[in-house]
Design an enzyme around this catalytic site. Structure first.
Site, PDB file in Angstrom:
ATOM      1  N   ARG A  98      14.176  61.891  76.779  1.00  0.00           N
ATOM      2  CA  ARG A  98      14.322  62.747  77.958  1.00  0.00           C
ATOM      3  C   ARG A  98      12.949  63.195  78.458  1.00  0.00           C
ATOM      4  O   ARG A  98      12.195  63.855  77.729  1.00  0.00           O
ATOM      5  CB  ARG A  98      15.165  63.969  77.571  1.00  0.00           C
ATOM      6  CG  ARG A  98      15.225  65.060  78.622  1.00  0.00           C
ATOM      7  CD  ARG A  98      16.103  64.660  79.774  1.00  0.00           C
ATOM      8  NE  ARG A  98      16.335  65.789  80.680  1.00  0.00           N
ATOM      9  CZ  ARG A  98      16.935  65.652  81.853  1.00  0.00           C
ATOM     10  NH1 ARG A  98      17.324  64.463  82.267  1.00  0.00           N
ATOM     11  NH2 ARG A  98      17.131  66.702  82.633  1.00  0.00           N
ATOM     12  N   ASP A 130      36.966  74.701  43.930  1.00  0.00           N
ATOM     13  CA  ASP A 130      35.574  74.592  43.482  1.00  0.00           C
ATOM     14  C   ASP A 130      35.008  73.214  43.828  1.00  0.00           C
ATOM     15  O   ASP A 130      33.963  73.104  44.473  1.00  0.00           O
ATOM     16  CB  ASP A 130      35.476  74.797  41.963  1.00  0.00           C
ATOM     17  CG  ASP A 130      35.501  76.275  41.570  1.00  0.00           C
ATOM     18  OD1 ASP A 130      35.310  77.126  42.464  1.00  0.00           O
ATOM     19  OD2 ASP A 130      35.699  76.568  40.380  1.00  0.00           O
ATOM     20  N   GLU A 181      38.800  76.087  53.329  1.00  0.00           N
ATOM     21  CA  GLU A 181      38.497  76.052  51.884  1.00  0.00           C
ATOM     22  C   GLU A 181      37.746  77.316  51.453  1.00  0.00           C
ATOM     23  O   GLU A 181      36.799  77.275  50.678  1.00  0.00           O
ATOM     24  CB  GLU A 181      37.763  74.761  51.500  1.00  0.00           C
ATOM     25  CG  GLU A 181      38.648  73.554  51.794  1.00  0.00           C
ATOM     26  CD  GLU A 181      38.523  72.393  50.832  1.00  0.00           C
ATOM     27  OE1 GLU A 181      37.853  72.541  49.791  1.00  0.00           O
ATOM     28  OE2 GLU A 181      39.117  71.348  51.115  1.00  0.00           O
ATOM     29  N   PRO A 202      51.469  81.501  56.496  1.00  0.00           N
ATOM     30  CA  PRO A 202      51.211  82.309  57.699  1.00  0.00           C
ATOM     31  C   PRO A 202      50.693  83.712  57.365  1.00  0.00           C
ATOM     32  O   PRO A 202      49.821  84.234  58.060  1.00  0.00           O
ATOM     33  CB  PRO A 202      52.578  82.371  58.384  1.00  0.00           C
ATOM     34  CG  PRO A 202      53.284  81.130  57.929  1.00  0.00           C
ATOM     35  CD  PRO A 202      52.793  80.858  56.545  1.00  0.00           C
ATOM     36  N   ILE A 241      47.764  73.031  57.057  1.00  0.00           N
ATOM     37  CA  ILE A 241      47.656  72.005  56.016  1.00  0.00           C
ATOM     38  C   ILE A 241      47.076  70.713  56.611  1.00  0.00           C
ATOM     39  O   ILE A 241      47.684  70.083  57.482  1.00  0.00           O
ATOM     40  CB  ILE A 241      49.028  71.735  55.347  1.00  0.00           C
ATOM     41  CG1 ILE A 241      49.639  73.053  54.847  1.00  0.00           C
ATOM     42  CG2 ILE A 241      48.886  70.708  54.218  1.00  0.00           C
ATOM     43  CD1 ILE A 241      48.738  73.899  53.949  1.00  0.00           C
ATOM     44  N   GLY A 248      20.577  70.156  76.584  1.00  0.00           N
ATOM     45  CA  GLY A 248      20.718  70.879  77.844  1.00  0.00           C
ATOM     46  C   GLY A 248      22.109  70.692  78.420  1.00  0.00           C
ATOM     47  O   GLY A 248      23.090  70.657  77.687  1.00  0.00           O
TER      48      GLY A 248
END
Lengths: 380, 260
Positions: free
Chosen positions: A267, A239, A362, A128, A157, A338
């Site tokens: 569309r 990494d 990360e 925290p 987590i 849209g």
């Protein structure tokens, strides 16, 4: 210079794509809506050997390279960001610390069950009051004979509660990075509890929340690496973890781009498909260019990792660029749809919500810049 | 139980198909995949191998790229593959395809030949029966269930409104319908193992057939013309004033089309 995938890598990508499209895609919207952990899909992914993709054959995995791992995560993320992060965390930060630092005995104890999917992995660093400043973590591990007793709270987590195994960074010594050690804590250990799943903006179905330690007794032989090296264990894990997150972001960007390309051709406005308007064509061209660049950066980091080279800055650059790309590409995909892009009956808004997390976890993208600059400016 | 599964590489079912001047599909212009119906045959053969022992061999006739389809079947768990490929075979119709496959089968050891019910490109569904005819074997087509017992193969043969129970001593030819099983995905270990499996290649000269029996020169059926399916007309929209009128309109529609 060769940026071609090998025949194996193409077959792996195609096999995962087939699984993603036919088994995962039809479920993705419902997983997001219900927020329920897709245990059956994780099990199915395990039957395809995906959970042991980087675990060596002697421990029941397939021992494949990180490029194959990135291809796998991209294909899953192109249909479901939530399943992608569940599998990514298990495969990278959840199991790689054991691969990198584990003794033969530790590897034999956990890796076969991780490769088979019996044990899902999780990585518990954040607290925290300790996020980007990970070296300030406070979870305590006190030595008592041949055991350590853990007390403290981890938060945010991934795979919380569903994971059978947690890589936990805790303080065994004084303040700062050198006082931290890494442990493997098995689910079911007395005193290990979980908070209720957090209500997230996206990635619903991937459980995130607190892992609480109340006098949790861990055998000293479950420590990963030497005492005091926990911060190093965590940074190395992150990494390669960033290769996975980068691949996840590439998948999210590509998934949203594919949807937008298809929609723009269907569309019709002003008497023709909106794809015929140059304004949209330019948007689509920019989106495709960025997604491709992100993918190449991800592969570059993965290939350097596989060659055994230092890839810290490459992974940080890939993570930074790919996740920022995923964010704006998914926003533009919503724009192309849209009003339909803004409603949950269409899938693009899910990609946009999922993409936001990739810029944060990360290592935030601000931290990535620090990592990149530090690598460039260290002067050797 | 040694099973040979005959598969065909076809254009991706969802791809828009283009045609060559001689009315054949332009296969080079699209992504090619294993005929989806054949995946059910492969899965059924793998299940027979798992329950009865034996082996699964994949046989296909096609361009050199059809090797990809064999490779995928090997990744699913088949043991070996045979690719019949030769420019002289290009343009073969259903009958000469069956003839070529039967000659390749003569070189193999099998108890059962399995196929999908049809291919998704030409959709004639002729090859399974033509193959049985060439091999002088029983033909059990449209199987929705396959069982081996007492030296016989028993199938539920799908027919309109139900199924027939059909049995034959094997060797026999069995074609399966969609839904007979749920085909497995190739696993990563399966993909890795597939690389070490053998694919035998045969040319036209290995088949001991007269020159005019296959390919364009051997065709008995000729595609005369190709016409795209007409565009679906827009549906009719009825806007009734009340629920009663809506119910009436639906009932009228169903009656007019003889649903009720």
């Amino acid at each position: 210079m060769n940026v071609e995938l090998s025949e194996d890598q193409i077959m792996i990508r195609d096999a995962v794509r087939d699984f993603a499209r036919s088994a995962v895609q039809p479920r993705a919207a419902e997983i997001d809506r219900s927020g329920e952990f897709p245990a059956d899909l994780v099990k199915q992914a395990a039957s395809l050997d995906l959970l042991g993709i980087v675990i060596p054959e002697q421990y029941g995995g397939t021992g494949l390279d990180h490029v194959s791992f990135a291809l796998f995560i991209e294909e899953i993320a192109a249909v479901s960001g939530a399943l992608a992060v569940i599998l990514d965390v298990h495969t990278s930060v959840g199991s790689e610390p054991i691969l990198d630092w584990g003794t033969d005995e530790q590897k034999a104890r956990w890796l076969p069950r991780m490769a088979s999917g019996e044990l899902l992995g999780a990585f518990a660093l954040t607290e925290p009051d300790s996020g980007s400043d990970a070296a300030s973590l406070q979870t305590a591990a006190e030595r008592r004979g041949s055991e350590y007793v853990l007390n403290g709270t981890k938060t945010f987590i991934t795979n919380m509660g569903e994971a059978g195994l947690y890589i936990v960074m805790a303080r065994t010594g004084g303040p700062g990075a050198r006082g931290i050690s890494a442990f493997v804590v098995e689910n079911g250990t007395e005193g290990l509890r979980f908070g209720s799943p957090m209500h997230k903006m996206g990635l619903n179905g991937s459980p995130t929340g607190e892992v609480i330690f109340e006098d949790v007794v861990v055998p000293a032989k479950h420590m990963l690496g030497p005492e005091g090296s926990g911060f190093k264990v965590a940074m190395k894990a992150l990494d390669s973890g960033r290769i996975g997150i980068s691949a996840q972001a590439v998948g999210l960007g590509r998934g949203a781009l594919d949807l937008a390309v298809a929609y723009a051709q269907e569309r019709v406005q002003f008497g023709r498909p909106i794809a015929q308007f140059e304004g949209l064509q330019f948007m689509i061209a920019d989106m495709a260019t960025a997604v491709d660049a992100a993918r190449l950066m991800t592969w570059q980091a993965a290939a350097a990792c596989d060659r055994g080279e230092d890839f810290t800055h490459l992974a940080a650059m890939a993570k930074l660029f790919s996740t920022d790309t995923a964010m704006w590409v998914t926003i533009d995909a919503v724009q192309i749809f849209g009003g339909y892009g803004y409603i949950k009956e269409f899938p693009v808004e899910r990609f946009m919500r999922d993409a936001k997390a990739t810029q944060i976890y990360e290592g935030t993208n601000q931290i990535q810049r620090i990592v990149i600059a530090r690598e460039l400016l260290r002067g050797d | 139980m040694n099973v040979v599964v005959c598969v065909k590489q076809v254009p991706d079912t969802t791809a828009r198909k283009e045609f060559l001047p001689d009315n054949r599909i332009n296969r080079a212009a699209v992504e090619n995949v294993i005929n989806p119906f054949d995946e059910y045959a492969i899965e059924e053969a793998l299940r027979l191998k798992e329950s009865q022992g034996g082996s699964v061999t994949i046989l296909t006739m096609g361009p050199p790229s059809a090797e990809d389809s064999i490779r995928k079947a090997l990744a699913m768990g088949a043991d070996s593959g045979v690719l019949v490929t030769d420019p002289a075979l290009e343009g073969s119709d259903a009958w000469s395809t069956a003839l070529v496959l039967s000659r390749a089968l003569a070189r193999l050891d099998y108890d059962l030949v399995m196929t999908g019910m049809e291919s998704t490109d030409a959709r004639t569904g002729l090859v399974p029966a033509a193959l049985a005819e060439q091999l002088k074997l029983a033909s059990l087509t449209y199987a929705s269930r396959v069982e081996i017992a007492d030296g016989k193969v028993r199938v539920n043969r799908q027919i309109p409104g139900g199924y027939q129970e059909v049995e034959a001593v094997y060797p026999a030819v069995v074609s399966v319908v969609k839904g007979v099983n749920e085909p497995r995905y190739p696993s990563l270990k399966g993909i890795m193992a597939a690389k070490r499996k053998e694919i035998q290649k045969l040319g036209f000269s290995d088949l001991d057939l007269p020159a005019d029996s296959a390919g364009k020169t051997g065709e008995k059926a000729k595609a005369v013309e190709v016409t795209p399916r007409p565009e679906k007309p827009a549906g009719e929209v009825i806007r009734p004033d009340s629920p009663e009128a809506a119910a009436g309109a639906i009932a009228d529609f169903l009656q007019a089309h003889k649903f009720i």
